[in-house]
Design a protein around this motif. Structure first.
Motif, PDB file in Angstrom:
ATOM      1  N   GLY A 196      36.737  16.315 -40.601  1.00 21.57           N
ATOM      2  CA  GLY A 196      36.761  14.985 -40.015  1.00 21.57           C
ATOM      3  C   GLY A 196      35.363  14.468 -39.695  1.00 21.57           C
ATOM      4  O   GLY A 196      35.041  13.301 -39.975  1.00 21.57           O
ATOM      5  N   LEU A 197      34.522  15.306 -39.136  1.00 15.05           N
ATOM      6  CA  LEU A 197      33.151  14.883 -38.831  1.00 15.05           C
ATOM      7  C   LEU A 197      32.359  14.602 -40.106  1.00 15.05           C
ATOM      8  O   LEU A 197      31.506  13.704 -40.135  1.00 15.05           O
ATOM      9  CB  LEU A 197      32.455  15.967 -37.998  1.00 15.05           C
ATOM     10  N   TRP A 198      32.623  15.368 -41.160  1.00 10.19           N
ATOM     11  CA  TRP A 198      31.941  15.123 -42.441  1.00 10.19           C
ATOM     12  C   TRP A 198      32.350  13.769 -43.011  1.00 10.19           C
ATOM     13  O   TRP A 198      31.516  13.024 -43.534  1.00 10.19           O
ATOM     14  CB  TRP A 198      32.283  16.253 -43.408  1.00 10.19           C
ATOM     15  N   LEU A 199      33.648  13.447 -42.911  1.00 13.12           N
ATOM     16  CA  LEU A 199      34.103  12.147 -43.391  1.00 13.12           C
ATOM     17  C   LEU A 199      33.537  11.011 -42.549  1.00 13.12           C
ATOM     18  O   LEU A 199      33.232   9.931 -43.071  1.00 13.12           O
ATOM     19  CB  LEU A 199      35.631  12.096 -43.370  1.00 13.12           C
ATOM     20  N   ILE A 200      33.371  11.241 -41.257  1.00 10.64           N
ATOM     21  CA  ILE A 200      32.798  10.207 -40.391  1.00 10.64           C
ATOM     22  C   ILE A 200      31.319  10.014 -40.681  1.00 10.64           C
ATOM     23  O   ILE A 200      30.792   8.902 -40.578  1.00 10.64           O
ATOM     24  CB  ILE A 200      33.027  10.578 -38.913  1.00 10.64           C
ATOM     25  N   GLY A 201      30.652  11.093 -41.090  1.00 12.73           N
ATOM     26  CA  GLY A 201      29.231  11.010 -41.399  1.00 12.73           C
ATOM     27  C   GLY A 201      28.333  11.670 -40.379  1.00 12.73           C
ATOM     28  O   GLY A 201      27.119  11.409 -40.358  1.00 12.73           O
ATOM     29  N   ILE A 202      28.881  12.555 -39.537  1.00  9.87           N
ATOM     30  CA  ILE A 202      28.076  13.254 -38.541  1.00  9.87           C
ATOM     31  C   ILE A 202      27.246  14.330 -39.246  1.00  9.87           C
ATOM     32  O   ILE A 202      27.783  15.117 -40.033  1.00  9.87           O
ATOM     33  CB  ILE A 202      28.973  13.901 -37.475  1.00  9.87           C
ATOM     34  N   PRO A 203      25.948  14.413 -38.990  1.00 10.10           N
ATOM     35  CA  PRO A 203      25.143  15.474 -39.613  1.00 10.10           C
ATOM     36  C   PRO A 203      25.571  16.864 -39.140  1.00 10.10           C
ATOM     37  O   PRO A 203      26.090  17.040 -38.029  1.00 10.10           O
ATOM     38  CB  PRO A 203      23.714  15.141 -39.146  1.00 10.10           C
ATOM     39  N   SER A 204      25.359  17.864 -40.003  1.00  9.05           N
ATOM     40  CA  SER A 204      25.674  19.272 -39.697  1.00  9.05           C
ATOM     41  C   SER A 204      27.135  19.429 -39.284  1.00  9.05           C
ATOM     42  O   SER A 204      27.461  20.072 -38.285  1.00  9.05           O
ATOM     43  CB  SER A 204      24.754  19.812 -38.603  1.00  9.05           C
ATOM     44  N   ALA A 205      28.037  18.860 -40.068  1.00  8.01           N
ATOM     45  CA  ALA A 205      29.466  18.917 -39.735  1.00  8.01           C
ATOM     46  C   ALA A 205      29.981  20.350 -39.747  1.00  8.01           C
ATOM     47  O   ALA A 205      30.865  20.710 -38.960  1.00  8.01           O
ATOM     48  CB  ALA A 205      30.264  18.056 -40.713  1.00  8.01           C
ATOM     49  N   ALA A 249      33.040  21.511 -26.974  1.00  3.93           N
ATOM     50  CA  ALA A 249      32.828  21.363 -28.412  1.00  3.93           C
ATOM     51  C   ALA A 249      32.702  19.902 -28.814  1.00  3.93           C
ATOM     52  O   ALA A 249      32.001  19.568 -29.776  1.00  3.93           O
ATOM     53  CB  ALA A 249      33.967  22.027 -29.175  1.00  3.93           C
ATOM     54  N   ALA A 250      33.377  18.999 -28.105  1.00  6.50           N
ATOM     55  CA  ALA A 250      33.309  17.575 -28.443  1.00  6.50           C
ATOM     56  C   ALA A 250      32.037  16.916 -27.948  1.00  6.50           C
ATOM     57  O   ALA A 250      31.633  15.875 -28.489  1.00  6.50           O
ATOM     58  CB  ALA A 250      34.522  16.850 -27.866  1.00  6.50           C
ATOM     59  N   LEU A 269      35.190  10.352 -31.129  1.00  6.12           N
ATOM     60  CA  LEU A 269      36.013  10.527 -29.933  1.00  6.12           C
ATOM     61  C   LEU A 269      37.499  10.500 -30.291  1.00  6.12           C
ATOM     62  O   LEU A 269      38.292  11.312 -29.782  1.00  6.12           O
ATOM     63  CB  LEU A 269      35.677   9.427 -28.926  1.00  6.12           C
ATOM     64  N   ALA A 270      37.895   9.593 -31.174  1.00  6.85           N
ATOM     65  CA  ALA A 270      39.301   9.512 -31.581  1.00  6.85           C
ATOM     66  C   ALA A 270      39.742  10.785 -32.303  1.00  6.85           C
ATOM     67  O   ALA A 270      40.888  11.239 -32.142  1.00  6.85           O
ATOM     68  CB  ALA A 270      39.508   8.293 -32.473  1.00  6.85           C
ATOM     69  N   GLU A 317      43.093  17.650 -30.695  1.00  2.00           N
ATOM     70  CA  GLU A 317      43.245  18.656 -29.633  1.00  2.00           C
ATOM     71  C   GLU A 317      44.606  18.581 -28.943  1.00  2.00           C
ATOM     72  O   GLU A 317      45.295  19.604 -28.819  1.00  2.00           O
ATOM     73  CB  GLU A 317      42.109  18.509 -28.615  1.00  2.00           C
ATOM     74  N   PRO A 318      45.087  17.422 -28.480  1.00  2.00           N
ATOM     75  CA  PRO A 318      46.440  17.396 -27.890  1.00  2.00           C
ATOM     76  C   PRO A 318      47.533  17.756 -28.887  1.00  2.00           C
ATOM     77  O   PRO A 318      48.532  18.383 -28.521  1.00  2.00           O
ATOM     78  CB  PRO A 318      46.585  15.946 -27.404  1.00  2.00           C
ATOM     79  N   LEU A 319      47.373  17.351 -30.151  1.00  2.00           N
ATOM     80  CA  LEU A 319      48.376  17.696 -31.157  1.00  2.00           C
ATOM     81  C   LEU A 319      48.482  19.207 -31.324  1.00  2.00           C
ATOM     82  O   LEU A 319      49.590  19.760 -31.391  1.00  2.00           O
ATOM     83  CB  LEU A 319      48.015  17.029 -32.486  1.00  2.00           C
ATOM     84  N   LEU A 320      47.343  19.872 -31.358  1.00  2.00           N
ATOM     85  CA  LEU A 320      47.357  21.328 -31.510  1.00  2.00           C
ATOM     86  C   LEU A 320      47.799  22.012 -30.223  1.00  2.00           C
ATOM     87  O   LEU A 320      48.593  22.968 -30.256  1.00  2.00           O
ATOM     88  CB  LEU A 320      45.956  21.814 -31.902  1.00  2.00           C
ATOM     89  N   GLY A 321      47.312  21.532 -29.075  1.00  2.00           N
ATOM     90  CA  GLY A 321      47.585  22.213 -27.818  1.00  2.00           C
ATOM     91  C   GLY A 321      48.985  22.004 -27.282  1.00  2.00           C
ATOM     92  O   GLY A 321      49.549  22.916 -26.661  1.00  2.00           O
TER      93      GLY A 321
END
Length: 659
Positions: free
Chosen positions: A260-269, A290-291, A312-313, A319-323
């Motif tokens: 997800g972070l890679w698709l958003i474009g965050i470096p070092s995903a 972690a967030a 953030l989304a 996290e709530p879906l998994l937890g």
């Protein structure tokens, strides 16, 4: 008569108990000190034990394929640590790349800070705070002015000239090859030594697993093989299941976050995905930590706020879906720990062993809970940290009545009534709780004012439950653990047919008065509390009932009873030890109420149907019932008119006589 121990004997027992408690406290302090000061040894051992639980299924799988034990163990351990080292090297590479790119994001952060400062809300406060901090920094950094040197004593009249300081430069000699090598290796010695200890212990544990199990059985006592084996099996099953499912779920969480972070474009995903998977082993706060890093990086990379919102989304959804959805389906109800235990254990092990202790807190506490469930002297561990209710529902009922808190008891009752009937609640929870109070009263542990408090609290409880139907709520299930434990331990079925609610038109002759039933206490205020509950059940089924205390059975008061309109007089007892008192009570009621039947409602824990028949012969009562459910059924059958339409019959459990 109750025999009383001499004062000296009781004092000696109290002193011995105090010494025993003090010895346990000292032993606990010693154990905690050993864990703290020996953490360089205990941390690798704990990690090795936990890794052995994860790797043991893989070793067993290779052995099923005819691989020798030694080859299977070495292969699995080497593969595991190759994966760990590969992830570590990938983390190091990603960190180095991120560190080199951070200066490129400085201008973006400066512009965002400046735009934030230029907002109307933050201009005055931020600027004033910044100016104040700058002024304080200048004052602190200002060097102290040197004092002028005094002139020699003989030259006081001559003007003094300042002496200029002599600059001094300290140069270190060039480090040799040995010093450079020492500087490079010294930070790596401790991690490498710890890793080596972990590898050695993992191989040893996997190779000698059966021998270690037998030695633990020997230490625990080979005379009780059943309990020791059950404890070891329970611990092995819980820990293996916990670690494997946590590893799979947290790994999947890391993959989803990284992609997800890679698709958003965050470096070092990749870095943030691995970090998210590792930090999620930390309960409650791991995902939040972690967030934080990707959110900060998103704010630094994107000149706008789109990337930050998407990051953030991503965490808010995953996290709530998994937890709250996936984990409960995989784990079941829980891992055996209460939420408070998770928080306390995290704080305790972190204080002892640092960040590693935070990761190991949950599995180590699971081990302690399993030991507490199978070792009697350590049962307090299960009570403190386990997820099983500390008190049974009858004990909670009794405790709340003692504390004169019927509100909480009503809340527990409403949870119970989501799946069971009101009769089941009275017979399985309330009456059993009152039986505990009766037992304490018989041994002299409760004064009369406490008995009166219990009676008044039960009366208030019936008022709170006056709008409850006898049938369980359709389609609802309880989420309260105490109510669930009472329902799970019940012998009867919550979906059985309930007793009917009678209308005025369906009542037989002699039952159409406002209160055709009398519920009278046998001897104590506890009996009166039971009579109040019985009257509540009668009212829930359309039969009016009035309640009288035990004092109404006295010769002076029994003549005040009004016989008109009464069909059955119920004499309520929570025990059957006072047969003579029951007989005299039945006799007085028959004399005063010649047209009404006298029913003895004896809710004793050890009273069966055969004993009830013998009790009926001894007391000469018209009817004898051993539970409130049976008493309500008998009265409904008697009150129903012969020409009334048929009503579904109740299903009573033959062992408990509960609807």
């Amino acid at each position: 008569m109750i025999s009383r121990q001499p004062l000296s004997v009781r004092t000696t027992e109290e002193v011995l108990g105090l010494i025993s408690a003090l010895a346990v406290a000292i032993f606990a302090v010693i154990i905690i000190a050993l864990l703290y000061f020996g953490r360089d040894i205990f941390v690798p051992v704990a990690l090795a034990i936990l890794l052995s639980f994860v790797l043991a299924p893989l070793v067993a799988q290779l052995q099923r394929l005819r691989a020798p034990r030694g080859l299977a163990v070495v292969s699995v351990v080497v593969l595991a640590f190759v994966v760990i080292f590969a992830l570590g090297s990938l983390l190091a590479t990603q960190l180095a790349q991120l560190a080199s790119e951070l200066p490129n994001y400085q201008s973006t952060m400066s512009n965002k800070i400046q735009s934030f400062r230029d907002t109307k809300a933050g201009r005055g406060t931020l600027e004033r705070a910044s100016d104040m901090l700058k002024d304080l920094g200048k004052e602190l950094d200002k060097p102290k002015e040197p004092e002028a040197p005094r002139p020699p004593s003989g030259l006081r009249g001559t003007p003094s000239t300042p002496v200029a300081p002599i600059p001094v430069e300290v140069r270190q000699p060039d480090p040799g090859a040995l010093d450079s090598l020492r500087t490079l290796i010294s930070p790596l010695i401790h991690p490498l030594a710890t890793t080596g200890i972990i590898i050695i212990f993992v191989i040893f544990i996997l190779l000698q697993r059966e021998d270690l199990r037998n030695r633990l059985i020997r230490l625990a006592g080979s005379s009780d093989l059943q309990r020791t084996t059950a404890a070891l099996d329970d611990a092995a099953y819980r820990l293996s299941r916990l670690f494997l499912t946590q590893l799979a779920l947290n790994g999947g969480f890391g993959v989803v976050i990284g992609v997800g972070l890679w698709l958003i474009g965050i470096p070092s995903a990749i870095l943030w995905g691995i970090l998210a998977a590792a930090l999620r082993f930390v309960p409650y706060i791991g995902a939040v930590i972690a967030a934080a890093f990707p959110l900060a990086l998103a704010a630094a990379v994107d000149p706008g706020w789109t990337m930050l919102i998407w990051t953030l989304a991503l965490f808010v959804v995953v996290e709530p879906l998994l937890g709250h959805v996936i984990e409960p389906m995989v784990y079941g109800r829980s891992t055996g720990l209460s939420p408070v235990a998770v928080v306390v254990s995290a704080a305790f092990w972190t204080a002892l062993w640092g960040p590693i202790g935070l990761v190991l807190a949950t599995p180590l506490t699971v081990c302690l809970v399993v030991i507490g469930r199978h070792v009697e002297r350590l049962e307090f561990l299960d009570v403190m940290f386990g997820d099983r209710p500390a008190l049974s529902p009858p004990e909670i009922f009794y405790q709340r009545m003692l504390a004169n808190d019927p509100t909480e008891a009503a809340e527990k009752a409403e949870e119970f009534l989501k799946e069971r009937s009101l009769i089941a609640y009275c017979d399985e929870v309330a009456v059993k709780g009152l039986q505990l109070a009766q037992a304490d009263a018989e041994r002299g542990a409760l004064a009369y004012d406490r008995l009166a408090t219990i009676r008044d609290a039960v009366t208030e409880l019936t008022v709170d439950l006056s709008d409850q139907n006898d049938a369980p709520a359709a389609g609802e299930t309880t989420t309260d653990p105490e109510a669930a434990s009472a329902i799970d331990g019940s012998a009867s079925n919550g979906h059985a047919d309930t007793l009917p609610v009678l209308s005025k038109d369906s009542l037989a002759e002699g039952w159409r008065s406002e209160q055709p039933l009398l519920c009278m206490a046998g001897r104590t205020p506890i009996d009166e509390a039971a009579a109040v509950l019985l009257a509540q059940l009668f009212s829930a089924h359309g039969l009016g009932a009035k309640v009288s205390g035990a004092e109404a059975l006295s010769t002076a008061n029994v003549i005040k009873l009004e016989p008109a309109g009464l069909a059955i007089a119920c004499l309520v007892y929570l025990g059957h030890s006072g047969v003579a008192h029951m007989r005299y009570g039945v006799r007085r009621l028959k004399r005063r109420l010649p047209r009404a039947k006298v029913m003895l409602v004896c809710c004793a824990a050890d009273l069966d149907q055969d004993a009830a028949k013998a009790l009926q012969e001894a007391t000469k009562a018209d009817l004898v019932t051993v539970s409130m459910g049976e008493a309500v059924k008998v009265c409904i059958d008697a009150a129903r008119a012969k020409t009334s339409p048929p009503v579904p019959s109740v299903k009573l459990d033959p062992t408990t006589n509960v609807a």
